[in-house]
Design an enzyme around this catalytic site. Structure first.
Site, mmCIF file in Angstrom:
data_model
loop_
_atom_site.group_PDB
_atom_site.id
_atom_site.type_symbol
_atom_site.label_atom_id
_atom_site.label_comp_id
_atom_site.label_asym_id
_atom_site.label_seq_id
_atom_site.Cartn_x
_atom_site.Cartn_y
_atom_site.Cartn_z
ATOM 1 N N HIS A 126 -0.437 6.735 5.631
ATOM 2 C CA HIS A 126 0.562 5.682 5.410
ATOM 3 C C HIS A 126 1.676 6.074 4.448
ATOM 4 O O HIS A 126 2.231 5.230 3.736
ATOM 5 C CB HIS A 126 -0.118 4.396 4.936
ATOM 6 C CG HIS A 126 0.645 3.176 5.369
ATOM 7 N ND1 HIS A 126 0.385 1.922 4.888
ATOM 8 C CD2 HIS A 126 1.683 3.039 6.238
ATOM 9 C CE1 HIS A 126 1.207 1.055 5.438
ATOM 10 N NE2 HIS A 126 2.009 1.711 6.270
ATOM 11 N N CYS A 171 0.744 -1.254 0.000
ATOM 12 C CA CYS A 171 0.000 0.000 0.000
ATOM 13 C C CYS A 171 0.775 1.306 0.000
ATOM 14 O O CYS A 171 0.443 2.202 -0.766
ATOM 15 C CB CYS A 171 -0.997 0.006 1.132
ATOM 16 S SG CYS A 171 -0.310 -0.261 2.743
#
Length: 462
Positions: free
Chosen positions: A135, A78
């Site tokens: 993130h 991700c």
């Protein structure tokens, strides 16, 4: 790079899906929402053929726009794929070459020197907001003001977690709003993210300006927690499937709440919505690749082929489908085109504009679709797609597999031994592409053999 992929058929294929408005028909600047699911597989929705999982709002979104059947994330994990969406640059080029784990000692992060599309739209007068997972910093970096946070990358308002909702999707305690910890929230992650986005739309943004939003849901990434009203929609399933299938529906519900808000504000018709996922699913938690080979972390199709939908009434013809290969990096370039903003000329941009070209021109993808996922199995570490063909290489770039992913989407038939000429040309393309990418990125970040991809990555949880 000398090698060019000229997609001459793209013009004919895109014309039914995109139409250029006549001069003067839409003078307003369009609003933009990019929605990213977390670990949602190509086969994790009824939209893409799942016979059990209920995703009515995603189904509706696809019927209102174009569904790409060969949409890709820019990596099999991700952090890298998210960096590519924001910058239009493949992960090893923009520096987010790896998953950014908790107390990760590696220096990788989305650098201030990278140009993101939210920053460009902010400079062009848009109100900008980010909601959900971030993130693009490790946990330690997220706590350190010296590292760039969402506001440094162009967001006026942000409500985010460093990585996953903690301790899980239910009653998360780790959201941060504009740099300040929020504390424990009551509810489930996707609806909470949607509520914050809706609150911003209704009461916090300047209604005289166009808006740009990133909505990055945590679902259906583990650890999964699902509201019983969604898990009970699957009474005949195992406990694992009830939780996972319901978790996808939980996210779909949140998507629907955002779409309802656009309708109630009267801005739905002038809002482009893009929906995709950051990478493929984890099958052991209940995820479904739709029969594709591999999972999250892989550079086989199951790890990188993902849902990819675009909706923009009046510009994108409703209820259409495209088999044109597209990738997360293309979102950057396409949005800039829609906003009539210039693509940066001082750096390599890997993404291409997906809107139809002006009559008489052809679309050129100079840089082929490229993947390198540092936590993939060693034998499927690097891949390139050129037209119908895809080559998959091991971590040393000495062993190769060759597939025609149009006739063999499941990558069941390795043609490397039977098509030596094609293998040779694809191998050359892959190596040249990697050399081009790695020469521009911060090589010292991944060439540290202790912390880098050839070292001790196995100690990290991805």
């Amino acid at each position: 790079m000398k090698n060019k992929l000229i997609i001459t058929s793209l013009i004919l294929l895109l014309v039914p899906f995109f139409s250029v408005a006549q001069e003067g028909t839409k003078t307003e600047k369009p609003n933009i929402i990019v929605i990213v699911a977390d670990d949602m597989g190509w086969g994790d929705s009824s939209t893409y053929g799942n016979k059990v999982i209920k995703t009515p709002n995603l189904d509706k979104l696809a019927k209102q726009g174009v569904k790409f059947t060969q949409g890709y994330s820019a990596a099999g994990v991700c952090s890298p794929s998210r960096s590519a969406i924001l910058t239009g640059r493949t992960p090893y080029r923009n520096g987010v070459w790896r998953h950014l784990s908790g107390a990760d000692p590696a220096p990788a992060h989305l650098r201030k020197s990278e140009i993101t599309y939210p920053k460009l739209f902010q400079e062009a007068g848009y109100e900008t907001g980010h909601f959900g997972k971030w993130h693009l910093l490790s946990r330690n970096q997220f706590k350190n003001e010296k590292f760039p946070h969402p506001d440094d990358h162009g967001y006026d308002y942000w409500f985010a977690t460093q990585n996953n909702a903690f301790p899980n999707h239910r009653n998360p305690i780790n959201f941060v709003r504009n740099g300040k910890p929020v504390g424990k929230l009551e509810g489930y992650s996707a609806p909470l993210v949607a509520d914050e986005a809706i609150s911003w739309l209704n009461t916090k943004r300047d209604p005289t300006k166009p808006f740009l939003m990133s909505v990055w849901f945590h679902e259906p990434h583990a650890p999964i927690k699902t509201d019983i009203k969604f898990s009970e929609l699957y009474p005949n399933e195992t406990a694992k499937n009830k939780a996972y299938f319901g978790n996808v529906t939980q996210m779909d519900f949140a998507l629907g709440e955002i779409m309802k808000t656009l309708e109630s504000q009267g801005v739905a018709d002038n809002t482009l919505v893009v929906f995709t996922s950051d990478n493929g699913p984890v099958e052991r938690f209940g995820g479904n690749t739709g029969g594709l080979r591999g999972n999250k972390r892989d550079d086989f199709e199951g790890g990188i082929r993902v849902p990819f939908i675009m909706r923009w009434p009046g510009y994108i013809t409703a209820n259409t489908q495209s088999n044109i290969p597209v990738i997360g990096t293309d979102i950057f370039t396409t949005l800039l085109s829609i906003g009539h903003l210039n693509v940066p000329q001082d750096r390599t941009i890997d993404g291409v504009n997906l809107l139809p070209v002006i009559q008489g021109k052809e679309l050129t993808r100079i840089i082929p679709l490229f993947w390198r996922t540092h936590v993939s199995p060693a034998e499927s570490r690097v891949a390139v797609r050129d037209g119908d063909w895809k080559i998959v290489a091991d971590e040393t770039l000495t062993k190769f597999m060759l597939f025609n992913v149009v006739t063999d989407a499941n990558e069941a038939h390795d043609l490397a031994a039977t098509m030596p000429k094609k293998l040779k040309s694809m191998k050359s393309l892959l190596i040249k592409t990697w050399q081009n990418v790695s020469a521009e990125g911060p090589r010292h970040w991944w060439e540290d053999k202790v912390k880098g991809e050839l070292g001790k990555d196995s100690k990290y949880i991805y």
